[in-house]
Design a protein around this motif. Structure first.
Motif, PDB file in Angstrom:
ATOM      1  N   ARG A  22       0.835  -1.162   0.027  1.00 27.29           N
ATOM      2  CA  ARG A  22      -0.061  -0.012   0.099  1.00 27.29           C
ATOM      3  C   ARG A  22       0.600   1.245   0.104  1.00 27.29           C
ATOM      4  O   ARG A  22       0.608   2.124  -0.618  1.00 27.29           O
ATOM      5  CB  ARG A  22      -0.944   0.103   1.361  1.00 27.29           C
ATOM      6  N   SER A  33      -7.943   7.636  -1.229  1.00 24.92           N
ATOM      7  CA  SER A  33      -8.426   6.633  -0.413  1.00 24.92           C
ATOM      8  C   SER A  33      -9.081   6.908   0.823  1.00 24.92           C
ATOM      9  O   SER A  33     -10.297   6.517   1.310  1.00 24.92           O
ATOM     10  CB  SER A  33      -7.362   5.409   0.062  1.00 24.92           C
ATOM     11  N   ASP A  49      -9.771  -0.837  -2.579  1.00 21.18           N
ATOM     12  CA  ASP A  49      -9.216  -1.913  -1.707  1.00 21.18           C
ATOM     13  C   ASP A  49      -9.433  -1.663  -0.326  1.00 21.18           C
ATOM     14  O   ASP A  49      -8.415  -1.697   0.396  1.00 21.18           O
ATOM     15  CB  ASP A  49      -7.570  -2.518  -2.215  1.00 21.18           C
ATOM     16  N   GLN A  54     -10.228  -8.060   0.259  1.00 17.30           N
ATOM     17  CA  GLN A  54     -10.773  -7.281  -0.792  1.00 17.30           C
ATOM     18  C   GLN A  54     -10.560  -8.346  -2.207  1.00 17.30           C
ATOM     19  O   GLN A  54     -11.569  -7.987  -3.077  1.00 17.30           O
ATOM     20  CB  GLN A  54      -9.794  -6.052  -1.187  1.00 17.30           C
ATOM     21  N   GLN A  55      -9.973  -9.311  -1.939  1.00 15.66           N
ATOM     22  CA  GLN A  55     -10.030 -10.532  -2.959  1.00 15.66           C
ATOM     23  C   GLN A  55     -11.394 -11.066  -3.102  1.00 15.66           C
ATOM     24  O   GLN A  55     -11.895 -11.317  -4.186  1.00 15.66           O
ATOM     25  CB  GLN A  55      -9.038 -11.460  -2.676  1.00 15.66           C
ATOM     26  N   PHE A  58     -14.101  -8.172  -4.529  1.00 11.38           N
ATOM     27  CA  PHE A  58     -13.764  -8.066  -5.752  1.00 11.38           C
ATOM     28  C   PHE A  58     -14.510  -8.835  -6.879  1.00 11.38           C
ATOM     29  O   PHE A  58     -15.542  -8.735  -7.650  1.00 11.38           O
ATOM     30  CB  PHE A  58     -12.140  -7.821  -6.418  1.00 11.38           C
ATOM     31  N   ARG A 250      -6.674  -2.619 -12.130  1.00 11.90           N
ATOM     32  CA  ARG A 250      -7.074  -2.170 -10.688  1.00 11.90           C
ATOM     33  C   ARG A 250      -6.315  -0.728 -10.518  1.00 11.90           C
ATOM     34  O   ARG A 250      -5.279  -0.446 -10.927  1.00 11.90           O
ATOM     35  CB  ARG A 250      -6.366  -3.212  -9.786  1.00 11.90           C
ATOM     36  N   THR A 255      -0.954  -4.825  -4.782  1.00 15.43           N
ATOM     37  CA  THR A 255      -1.509  -5.951  -3.863  1.00 15.43           C
ATOM     38  C   THR A 255      -1.272  -7.460  -4.579  1.00 15.43           C
ATOM     39  O   THR A 255      -1.599  -7.696  -5.702  1.00 15.43           O
ATOM     40  CB  THR A 255      -2.907  -5.632  -3.661  1.00 15.43           C
ATOM     41  N   TRP A 257      -3.258 -10.098  -3.713  1.00  9.82           N
ATOM     42  CA  TRP A 257      -4.595 -10.840  -4.137  1.00  9.82           C
ATOM     43  C   TRP A 257      -4.857 -10.900  -5.452  1.00  9.82           C
ATOM     44  O   TRP A 257      -5.294 -12.110  -6.024  1.00  9.82           O
ATOM     45  CB  TRP A 257      -5.453 -10.567  -3.316  1.00  9.82           C
TER      46      TRP A 257
END
Length: 289
Positions: A22, A33, A49, A54-55, A58, A250, A255, A257
């Motif tokens: 991040r 964010s 995210d 978050q995986q 999404f 994205r 990230t 994931w």
């Protein structure tokens, strides 16, 4: 949420992951964010995210969008490997909010033996990382009480529960997402059999999260990746492949994931048939004319 963040910040490995994933992103995106976290919609928070797991978020949002584009009102989501149940409850919470924004309902199922991992069979189960008894359901009754009405826990040997489960899937709520977190090659192979029902029991694009492909021991000859490769070799009209160009789509690209997201393409789905009639002809404009 606060308890989850405290847990992450209290773990050295997770702190390092936040630092790498991040804080190495552009400063203006991290500042933006904060605004999204305070005032953004749930979909916007997923895009930035800002949602726990978050995986899952999404994949579930994409499944809802795919379903809505096909005028399907409900989607089935599955987690293989429930353990303590945090992931399953998280799916329930995420889908509740996605339903509020999209109108698409979810039917949620969690599969687990309830006893933790069985003994590994051979090197393909990555025994150097996983062993018998790992990840049991800690408090089954408490977990059952916490599940909402649209979620169900199916306890038993996946090799026995999955074939019966496929028979119950309706075209009115096709499978749109599965999370595979069963660690072993043999277990993953049994999980993927859930994708071998009639074509209309799935979205044409069914999202898959493979949890254990990021460990150092993972490779195409063991674990979940081997199960996927064999699935593709054994099935002509069902193919599992990494989500194409997902990282480029994205906002935050570092990230991990992202590399865990795959798609099962149902090639024999009626939507992919040359006989399927599109309702609208696509026309390109020409700015030079």
């Amino acid at each position: 949420m606060l308890k989850y963040l405290q847990n992450k910040l209290g773990n050295q490995r997770k702190r390092k992951r936040i630092l790498y994933e991040r804080l190495t992103e552009p400063l203006h995106l991290n500042l933006l964010s904060i605004f999204v976290a305070l005032f953004g919609s749930f979909e916007q928070k997923i895009e930035f995210d800002l949602v726990i797991r978050q995986q899952y978020a999404f994949c579930l949002l994409q499944a809802a969008k795919f379903a809505k584009s096909m005028e399907i009102q409900s989607v089935t989501a599955i987690e293989f490997g429930v353990a303590a149940g945090a992931g399953l409850l998280n799916i329930c919470e995420i889908t509740k909010k996605i339903t509020q924004e999209t109108g698409v309902q979810f039917q949620i199922f969690g599969f687990d033996s309830g006893q933790g991992l069985p003994p590994p069979r051979d090197y393909r189960d990555i025994p150097e990382t996983f062993k018998k008894g790992d990840y049991p359901i800690v408090d089954k009754e408490k977990l059952l009480q916490a599940l909402p009405d649209n979620a169900k826990l199916i306890v038993g040997d996946i090799a026995e529960t999955v074939p019966e489960f496929i028979k119950t899937i309706s075209q009115d709520s096709p499978i749109g997402f599965i999370a595979v977190d069963v660690d072993y090659y043999w277990s993953a192979k049994e999980c993927l059999k859930v994708l071998l029902g009639e074509a209309e029991k799935y979205l044409p694009i069914t999202l898959i999260h493979l949890d254990d492909i990021g460990i150092p021991s993972s490779n195409p000859w063991v674990g979940e990746l081997l199960a996927v490769n064999e699935f593709n070799a054994e099935n002509s009209y069902r193919k599992i492949h990494p989500y194409t160009f997902l990282r480029n789509r994205r906002i935050f690209k570092h990230t991990r994931w992202i590399d865990h997201i795959f798609v099962m393409h149902t090639l024999d789905h009626k939507r992919r048939s040359i006989k399927y009639e599109q309702t609208k002809v696509q026309v390109l404009s020409n700015p030079y004319l």
